[in-house]
Design a protein around this motif. Structure first.
Motif, PDB file in Angstrom:
ATOM      1  N   LEU A  13      71.539  -4.265 -11.129  1.00 25.57           N
ATOM      2  CA  LEU A  13      72.095  -3.805 -12.401  1.00 25.57           C
ATOM      3  C   LEU A  13      73.470  -3.176 -12.193  1.00 25.57           C
ATOM      4  O   LEU A  13      73.748  -2.586 -11.146  1.00 25.57           O
ATOM      5  CB  LEU A  13      71.171  -2.772 -13.045  1.00 25.57           C
ATOM      6  N   SER A  14      74.294  -3.269 -13.226  1.00 30.01           N
ATOM      7  CA  SER A  14      75.599  -2.603 -13.169  1.00 30.01           C
ATOM      8  C   SER A  14      75.386  -1.089 -13.259  1.00 30.01           C
ATOM      9  O   SER A  14      74.305  -0.605 -13.623  1.00 30.01           O
ATOM     10  CB  SER A  14      76.466  -3.070 -14.333  1.00 30.01           C
ATOM     11  N   TYR A  15      76.433  -0.361 -12.956  1.00 26.28           N
ATOM     12  CA  TYR A  15      76.389   1.103 -13.003  1.00 26.28           C
ATOM     13  C   TYR A  15      75.971   1.579 -14.396  1.00 26.28           C
ATOM     14  O   TYR A  15      75.085   2.422 -14.534  1.00 26.28           O
ATOM     15  CB  TYR A  15      77.762   1.663 -12.624  1.00 26.28           C
ATOM     16  N   SER A  16      76.607   1.017 -15.434  1.00 24.90           N
ATOM     17  CA  SER A  16      76.298   1.460 -16.795  1.00 24.90           C
ATOM     18  C   SER A  16      74.866   1.088 -17.191  1.00 24.90           C
ATOM     19  O   SER A  16      74.191   1.864 -17.879  1.00 24.90           O
ATOM     20  CB  SER A  16      77.300   0.878 -17.794  1.00 24.90           C
ATOM     21  N   LEU A  20      71.856   3.587 -18.400  1.00 25.06           N
ATOM     22  CA  LEU A  20      71.030   3.345 -19.588  1.00 25.06           C
ATOM     23  C   LEU A  20      69.548   3.319 -19.234  1.00 25.06           C
ATOM     24  O   LEU A  20      68.711   3.854 -19.970  1.00 25.06           O
ATOM     25  CB  LEU A  20      71.438   2.033 -20.263  1.00 25.06           C
ATOM     26  N   LEU A  21      69.219   2.714 -18.119  1.00 28.01           N
ATOM     27  CA  LEU A  21      67.831   2.682 -17.666  1.00 28.01           C
ATOM     28  C   LEU A  21      67.327   4.093 -17.366  1.00 28.01           C
ATOM     29  O   LEU A  21      66.205   4.458 -17.739  1.00 28.01           O
ATOM     30  CB  LEU A  21      67.693   1.793 -16.420  1.00 28.01           C
ATOM     31  N   LEU A  22      68.169   4.894 -16.722  1.00 24.95           N
ATOM     32  CA  LEU A  22      67.805   6.279 -16.415  1.00 24.95           C
ATOM     33  C   LEU A  22      67.553   7.057 -17.705  1.00 24.95           C
ATOM     34  O   LEU A  22      66.569   7.799 -17.818  1.00 24.95           O
ATOM     35  CB  LEU A  22      68.908   6.934 -15.591  1.00 24.95           C
ATOM     36  N   HIS A  23      68.423   6.870 -18.686  1.00 32.34           N
ATOM     37  CA  HIS A  23      68.258   7.533 -19.983  1.00 32.34           C
ATOM     38  C   HIS A  23      66.945   7.079 -20.643  1.00 32.34           C
ATOM     39  O   HIS A  23      66.191   7.903 -21.168  1.00 32.34           O
ATOM     40  CB  HIS A  23      69.450   7.218 -20.876  1.00 32.34           C
ATOM     41  N   PHE A  24      66.690   5.792 -20.618  1.00 33.89           N
ATOM     42  CA  PHE A  24      65.452   5.253 -21.197  1.00 33.89           C
ATOM     43  C   PHE A  24      64.224   5.842 -20.509  1.00 33.89           C
ATOM     44  O   PHE A  24      63.279   6.294 -21.166  1.00 33.89           O
ATOM     45  CB  PHE A  24      65.444   3.722 -21.080  1.00 33.89           C
ATOM     46  N   LEU A  25      64.222   5.840 -19.177  1.00 31.43           N
ATOM     47  CA  LEU A  25      63.059   6.350 -18.441  1.00 31.43           C
ATOM     48  C   LEU A  25      62.851   7.844 -18.681  1.00 31.43           C
ATOM     49  O   LEU A  25      61.713   8.310 -18.795  1.00 31.43           O
ATOM     50  CB  LEU A  25      63.213   6.059 -16.943  1.00 31.43           C
ATOM     51  N   GLY A  26      63.947   8.588 -18.761  1.00 31.18           N
ATOM     52  CA  GLY A  26      63.829  10.016 -19.069  1.00 31.18           C
ATOM     53  C   GLY A  26      63.190  10.238 -20.428  1.00 31.18           C
ATOM     54  O   GLY A  26      62.320  11.100 -20.591  1.00 31.18           O
TER      55      GLY A  26
END
Length: 72
Positions: A13-16, A20-26
């Motif tokens: 995955l790209s950095y962005s 977004l994945l980190l935000h979703f998982l949080g």
């Protein structure tokens, strides 16, 4: 799908997209814990306290009163 199968795709995955994945998982973890994310709690959370002139005025008044109370 097990996590071991997902890891190679996640690494690509790209950095962005990783952010977004980190935000979703949080958010998912908060929902699972029955907690509310700060950005979903309303106006106060979205309006930073550093932008609140009214809060600054209240704080300045409280500090002035404290100064008078402690120094006579």
């Amino acid at each position: 799908m097990p996590l071991t199968e997902l890891l190679p795709f996640l690494r690509e995955l790209s950095y962005s997209d990783k952010l977004l994945l980190l935000h979703f998982l949080g958010g998912e973890l908060l929902k699972d814990s029955n907690l509310t994310p700060l950005d979903a709690q309303g106006k106060v959370a979205s309006q930073g306290l550093h932008d609140s002139f009214e809060a600054a005025a209240v704080l300045a008044k409280a500090l002035a009163e404290e100064k008078v109370a402690t120094r006579g």
